[in-house]
Scaffold this active site. Structure first.
Site, mmCIF file in Angstrom:
data_model
loop_
_atom_site.group_PDB
_atom_site.id
_atom_site.type_symbol
_atom_site.label_atom_id
_atom_site.label_comp_id
_atom_site.label_asym_id
_atom_site.label_seq_id
_atom_site.Cartn_x
_atom_site.Cartn_y
_atom_site.Cartn_z
ATOM 1 N N LYS A 1 0.818 -1.219 0.000
ATOM 2 C CA LYS A 1 0.000 0.000 0.000
ATOM 3 C C LYS A 1 0.849 1.266 0.000
ATOM 4 O O LYS A 1 2.041 1.225 0.301
ATOM 5 C CB LYS A 1 -0.982 -0.027 1.173
ATOM 6 C CG LYS A 1 -2.104 -1.027 0.883
ATOM 7 C CD LYS A 1 -3.267 -0.929 1.805
ATOM 8 C CE LYS A 1 -4.347 -1.923 1.321
ATOM 9 N NZ LYS A 1 -5.352 -2.186 2.325
ATOM 10 N N ARG B 1 -3.425 -10.133 5.060
ATOM 11 C CA ARG B 1 -3.820 -10.139 3.646
ATOM 12 C C ARG B 1 -2.639 -9.612 2.833
ATOM 13 O O ARG B 1 -2.295 -8.442 2.929
ATOM 14 C CB ARG B 1 -5.055 -9.241 3.469
ATOM 15 C CG ARG B 1 -5.614 -9.219 2.059
ATOM 16 C CD ARG B 1 -6.801 -8.267 1.969
ATOM 17 N NE ARG B 1 -7.404 -8.279 0.644
ATOM 18 C CZ ARG B 1 -6.930 -7.574 -0.381
ATOM 19 N NH1 ARG B 1 -5.880 -6.800 -0.234
ATOM 20 N NH2 ARG B 1 -7.526 -7.645 -1.565
HETATM 21 N N1 HH2 Z 1 -7.302 -3.839 0.705
HETATM 22 C C1 HH2 Z 1 -7.576 -3.864 -0.614
HETATM 23 C C2 HH2 Z 1 -8.697 -4.563 -1.094
HETATM 24 N N2 HH2 Z 1 -9.476 -5.268 -0.253
HETATM 25 N N3 HH2 Z 1 -9.992 -5.988 1.934
HETATM 26 C C3 HH2 Z 1 -9.722 -6.001 3.245
HETATM 27 N N4 HH2 Z 1 -10.494 -6.684 4.097
HETATM 28 N N5 HH2 Z 1 -8.668 -5.298 3.766
HETATM 29 C C4 HH2 Z 1 -7.835 -4.575 2.973
HETATM 30 O O1 HH2 Z 1 -6.892 -3.940 3.511
HETATM 31 C C5 HH2 Z 1 -8.087 -4.544 1.572
HETATM 32 C C6 HH2 Z 1 -9.200 -5.283 1.081
HETATM 33 C C7 HH2 Z 1 -6.698 -3.111 -1.568
HETATM 34 O O2 HH2 Z 1 -5.632 -3.910 -2.040
HETATM 35 P P1 HH2 Z 1 -5.630 -4.698 -3.432
HETATM 36 O O3 HH2 Z 1 -6.704 -5.716 -3.477
HETATM 37 O O4 HH2 Z 1 -4.287 -5.243 -3.686
HETATM 38 O O5 HH2 Z 1 -5.850 -3.579 -4.508
HETATM 39 P P2 HH2 Z 1 -7.105 -3.156 -5.379
HETATM 40 O O6 HH2 Z 1 -8.190 -2.753 -4.452
HETATM 41 O O7 HH2 Z 1 -6.595 -2.008 -6.227
HETATM 42 O O8 HH2 Z 1 -7.526 -4.338 -6.212
#
Ligand code: HH2
Length: 275
Positions: free
Chosen positions: A223, A257
């Site tokens: 992040k 995660r």
């Molecule tokens: N962060 C992201 C997406 N979903 N869900 C939970 N529970 N907690 C988190 O911190 C979280 C989440 C963002 O990360 P990522 O999936 O890699 O990116 P994107 O939303 O751009 O697909």
């Protein structure tokens, strides 16, 4: 503490690793790499081989400013990958806030629903309660405002107290609706309507939120806070992310995660041996 995800039960005597598979063209760190279902399924298999305990599949990016994805498109992205992941034998979580998607993936065998909105969108709470009746676990995340606007001057008087209070109220609402605590997970939502200082304060004081006695999920992987601290682009944040994951584990997180499962697993092995 125990966590029940579908037919899987974890006693949480060690932190679990949730491996992220984004079936999207625009996720901030791996957008476009796993949009093809075959590539996504192969990535999921790789993450399981590397030591993932849970898989988290997402069909819509939630990065700041991301465009919402139509329902049909999200289903088209997520369902084939869910089907391909089930034979891997690990519980599969679906990252969605849409009640229609929640219903479809529950039917198709998902073990957890992970909602960045904390099941606050219309119909999501009811869909989540219905899924929980079938044994599906729920991850309730805190977010201030929405992905379009969340990083425009986030403000809290006391971020740890306010996030903790929000999560406590959501847990109480689900428990009042009959969802067992062992199917709930809380998440402070690192990066979702928070400045770098807010994220650091939450990480530093995570134990205060973990003290609610509900399994706590922490998502710091790659992040922008890691980028701000290290000066690195999203693809180069593995080491910083692993450091953050370890601090989260030390401060009470029970699900991490992450995108980089192998590296996180190695770090946790050292941490657990010392602990
Ligand atoms: N962060 C992201 C997406 N979903 N869900 C939970 N529970 N907690 C988190 O911190 C979280 C989440 C963002 O990360 P990522 O999936 O890699 O990116 P994107 O939303 O751009 O697909």
């Amino acid at each position: 503490m125990q966590l029940n995800l579908g037919s899987h039960t974890f006693t949480l005597d060690r932190p679990l690793i949730m491996g992220v598979v984004n079936v999207t063209p625009d996720s901030f760190s791996d957008g476009g790499r796993f949009l093809d279902p075959t590539a996504a399924a192969a990535q999921a298999a790789r993450l399981v081989e590397e030591g993932a305990d849970i898989l988290d599949i997402g069909g819509e990016s939630s990065r700041p400013g991301a465009e919402p994805v139509p329902l049909e498109e999200e289903l088209r992205r997520v369902l084939p990958v869910l089907a391909a992941c089930l034979p891997l034998g690990k519980p599969v979580s679906i990252d969605t806030y849409k009640p229609e998607v929640m219903r479809a993936v529950t039917e198709a065998g998902a073990a957890m629903l992970n909602d960045i909105w904390g099941f606050r969108r219309e119909g999501a709470f009811e869909a989540a309660c219905a899924a929980a009746k079938q044994g599906v676990a729920l991850c309730i995340m805190h977010m201030q405002r929405d992905p379009q606007n969340m990083q425009r001057e986030p403000f809290y008087n006391d971020v740890v107290a306010e996030v903790g209070q929000f999560l406590r109220e959501r847990v109480a609402a689900f428990e009042a609706a009959g969802v067992p605590r062992a199917q709930l997970t809380i998440d402070p939502g690192f990066g979702f309507g928070k400045t770098v200082a807010h994220n650091l304060q939450l990480l530093r004081s995570l134990q205060q939120i973990a003290a609610q006695g509900v399994p706590l999920l922490a998502g710091l992987s790659r992040k922008s806070t890691i980028g701000a601290l290290t000066g690195r682009s999203a693809g180069e944040r593995m080491v910083g992310s692993v450091a953050a994951a370890l601090i989260a584990a030390q401060n009470g997180a029970t699900i991490l995660r992450v995108h980089d499962v192998a590296a996180t697993r190695d770090a946790l092995a050292v941490w657990a041996a010392v602990k």
